[in-house]
Scaffold this motif. Structure first.
Motif, PDB file in Angstrom:
ATOM      1  N   ASP A 163       0.814  -1.214   0.000  1.00 18.03           N
ATOM      2  CA  ASP A 163       0.000   0.000   0.000  1.00 18.03           C
ATOM      3  C   ASP A 163       0.849   1.267   0.000  1.00 18.03           C
ATOM      4  OD1 ASP A 163      -0.581   0.543   3.516  1.00 18.03           O
ATOM      5  OD2 ASP A 163       0.903  -0.757   2.538  1.00 18.03           O
ATOM      6  N   GLN A 164       2.168   1.145   0.132  1.00 18.35           N
ATOM      7  CA  GLN A 164       3.045   2.304   0.174  1.00 18.35           C
ATOM      8  C   GLN A 164       3.868   2.427  -1.112  1.00 18.35           C
ATOM      9  OE1 GLN A 164       5.259   1.643   3.757  1.00 18.35           O
ATOM     10  NE2 GLN A 164       3.562   2.214   5.094  1.00 18.35           N
ATOM     11  N   LYS A 165       3.415   1.795  -2.169  1.00 15.16           N
ATOM     12  CA  LYS A 165       4.140   1.816  -3.431  1.00 15.16           C
ATOM     13  C   LYS A 165       4.293   3.243  -3.951  1.00 15.16           C
ATOM     14  CE  LYS A 165       4.141  -0.413  -7.963  1.00 15.16           C
ATOM     15  NZ  LYS A 165       3.433  -1.377  -8.836  1.00 15.16           N
ATOM     16  N   ASN A 166       5.522   3.573  -4.404  1.00 15.97           N
ATOM     17  CA  ASN A 166       5.836   4.876  -4.988  1.00 15.97           C
ATOM     18  C   ASN A 166       5.555   6.036  -4.035  1.00 15.97           C
ATOM     19  OD1 ASN A 166       6.585   3.705  -7.480  1.00 15.97           O
ATOM     20  ND2 ASN A 166       4.434   3.622  -8.101  1.00 15.97           N
ATOM     21  N   ALA A 167       5.601   5.759  -2.740  1.00  9.99           N
ATOM     22  CA  ALA A 167       5.324   6.807  -1.759  1.00  9.99           C
ATOM     23  C   ALA A 167       6.611   7.294  -1.110  1.00  9.99           C
ATOM     24  CB  ALA A 167       4.366   6.285  -0.690  1.00  9.99           C
TER      25      ALA A 167
END
Length: 525
Positions: free
Chosen positions: A482-486
């Motif tokens: 859920d934290q992809k590319n964050a």
């Protein structure tokens, strides 16, 4: 006192009748049914009237105690009725009047009004295929149905107390269910737990493969896994005791890891687990009971997470032959006074994990059942430590026996900290990143732990606490999808994850209040 009983064999009765010149053309239907059903004989109670209700189908009956009565019909159904509790069995052998027909009983019906089932009331009834219990039932005694033959059983809503091993050694048992209205007990995937999951009471005997115990479980109760078909079990870090006979006679069990926090393996805990080959035991263990690791089997490999000195401090009961002959390995094979020099801080590798030692003591490994934080030994939540060599903060994860945590977010409740907790080099590094803010930095170091209830921090793939801006790379995406590319920001002083509006080097930046992900499209208020 039980009424005196006369036992008359059907064959003898027939012979006597023939001698008297009586012509018997066939046995009465009720008697022949009894014979065919496998009941051990016809029992005639003194003073019992032959005109009782359903006399043709009832083959044996009577009162038991002051509150209940019983009867067995020609189909092998044992019915218990009455108003109140069932009396306990006579003598240490739990003798009940229906025991003479134990192998012919196929069904058990407890009628509404009965409030308790006595200890071992129906133990050993291997032919029983079903059991019905009423909502009036409050108590199920120790081993009440041990050794019965049914495949499933349901605990009604009214049951408040369940004794040890209520369904132990039920060789066909696949699932235990509980009424959703029961406030005291629950079933998780067919396994019986207390409602809060702190007690694992009974695992069905037919359960096989690897079983993972519910994460909130504190105690594995007596006979909980006795004779189950499991090959491995995963115990959570909150478990602190393995009770009497909990895993006895688990013939398929091959390996088990007892987590840090367990202080007791009681008598017969793993008795006669004939295929058990590998056991990992924790440093928190204080006592191993009699016969806990007794019986036949291959040479046991015992991996102890402490030192030889700590092993010798464990109280080991009698008849633990497999422990006496086991191949033992220790966390560090050297003498305890030498393997980590006094007043020295050091990481030591063990397998794929690293552990932190201070003054010769491994940190972050001990579970305190009272929930009291001990900064010397750590506690159930683990411990945050500073390594002056790498100039970084790390988390010792007590869930994994104090191993260095990697790729992990951790919630750390605040404790008071001041400048003494930081090295001069670290303070200077923080000041270098915050020019002109020396007073604010030092005040933050002093007071950050007094604000709120705690902080979210993150440790990278090497285990080091992240500070400043951080982008989740491809390696970590698999762990936190859920934290992809964050992008995230962690306070350069405390390591606290930024959430909501935060001033970063003089500019207001917005971070998701739940995940902490940076949102550059937001306009400062």
């Amino acid at each position: 006192m039980r009424k005196r009983v006369f036992r008359i064999s059907v064959s003898i009765l027939a012979a006597l009748c023939m001698v008297a010149g009586l012509m018997i053309t066939g046995l009465p239907e009720s008697i022949s049914s009894v014979w065919d059903s496998g009941l051990l004989g016809l029992r005639v109670l003194e003073n019992r009237l032959p005109s009782e209700a359903n006399a043709e189908s009832v083959v044996d009956s009577g009162r038991w105690g002051s509150s209940t009565s019983w009867k067995i019909d020609a189909n092998g159904t044992l019915t218990i009725s009455g108003n109140g509790r069932m009396a306990d069995g006579e003598s240490i052998d739990y003798d009940y009047p229906w025991n003479n027909a134990i192998y012919g009983i196929t069904d058990i019906v407890i009628k509404e009004g009965v409030t308790s089932i006595a200890d071992r009331a129906f133990g050993g009834m291997t032919g029983v295929k079903s059991v019905w219990m009423p909502n009036s039932l409050y108590t199920i005694g120790n081993g009440a149905f041990a050794g019965c033959g049914f495949e499933s059983v349901n605990i009604p809503a009214g049951v408040r107390t369940i004794g040890d091993g209520p369904f132990a050694t039920c060789r066909n048992l696949k699932v235990i269910t509980v009424s959703p209205d029961n406030p005291y007990f629950t079933s998780e995937d067919g396994v019986l737990y207390s409602k809060d999951h702190t007690l694992l009471i009974q695992c069905p005997t037919k359960r096989s493969g690897t079983y993972t115990v519910y994460e909130d479980t504190v105690k594995i109760c007596r006979y909980a896994f006795q004779q189950t078909k499991i090959t491995a079990v995963i115990l959570p870090y909150k478990v602190n005791s393995i009770e009497y006979g909990a895993f006895s006679e688990c013939y398929g069990l091959e390996s088990v890891t007892i987590p840090e926090g367990v202080t007791l393996i009681d008598n017969y805990g793993f008795n006669n687990c004939i295929n058990l080959r590998l056991v990992s035991l924790p440093t928190t263990l204080k006592r191993i009971g009699d016969y806990a690791f007794n019986g036949n089997g291959p040479t046991l490999a015992v991996s102890f997470t402490g030192t030889p000195h700590q092993w010798n401090s464990i109280t080991i009961g009698s008849n633990n032959g497999r422990l006496y002959t086991a191949d033992k390995s220790y966390f560090n094979p050297y003498d305890e006074s030498n393997y980590v020099p006094a007043a020295h801080l050091k990481w030591i590798s063990w397998g794929d994990s690293q552990y932190w030692y201070e003054n010769g003591i491994r940190q972050g490994t001990y579970y305190d059942p009272n929930g009291i934080v001990n900064l010397t030994t750590g506690d159930v939540r683990g411990r945050e430590i500073y390594d002056p060599e790498s100039k970084g903060w790390y988390w010792l994860d007590s869930i994994y026996s104090g191993a260095k945590a990697r790729n992990k977010e951790v919630w750390i409740p605040y404790v008071y900290q001041d400048e003494e907790n930081y090295s001069d080099e670290e303070i200077e590094a923080i000041l270098a990143k915050s020019p002109g803010m020396e007073n604010q930095v030092r005040e933050a170091i002093k007071n950050h732990s007094r604000e709120g209830g705690g902080k979210w921090v993150r440790y990278d793939k090497d285990g080091k606490m992240i500070k400043g801006w951080y982008f989740v790379d491809d390696e970590e995406i698999a762990i936190y999808p859920d934290q992809k590319n964050a992008t995230y920001y962690y306070d350069p002083v405390t390591g606290m994850m930024a959430k909501g509006w935060t001033c970063v080097y003089g500019e207001m930046q917005y971070f998701d209040p739940v995940t902490g992900a940076h949102n550059s499209s937001m306009t400062a208020p």
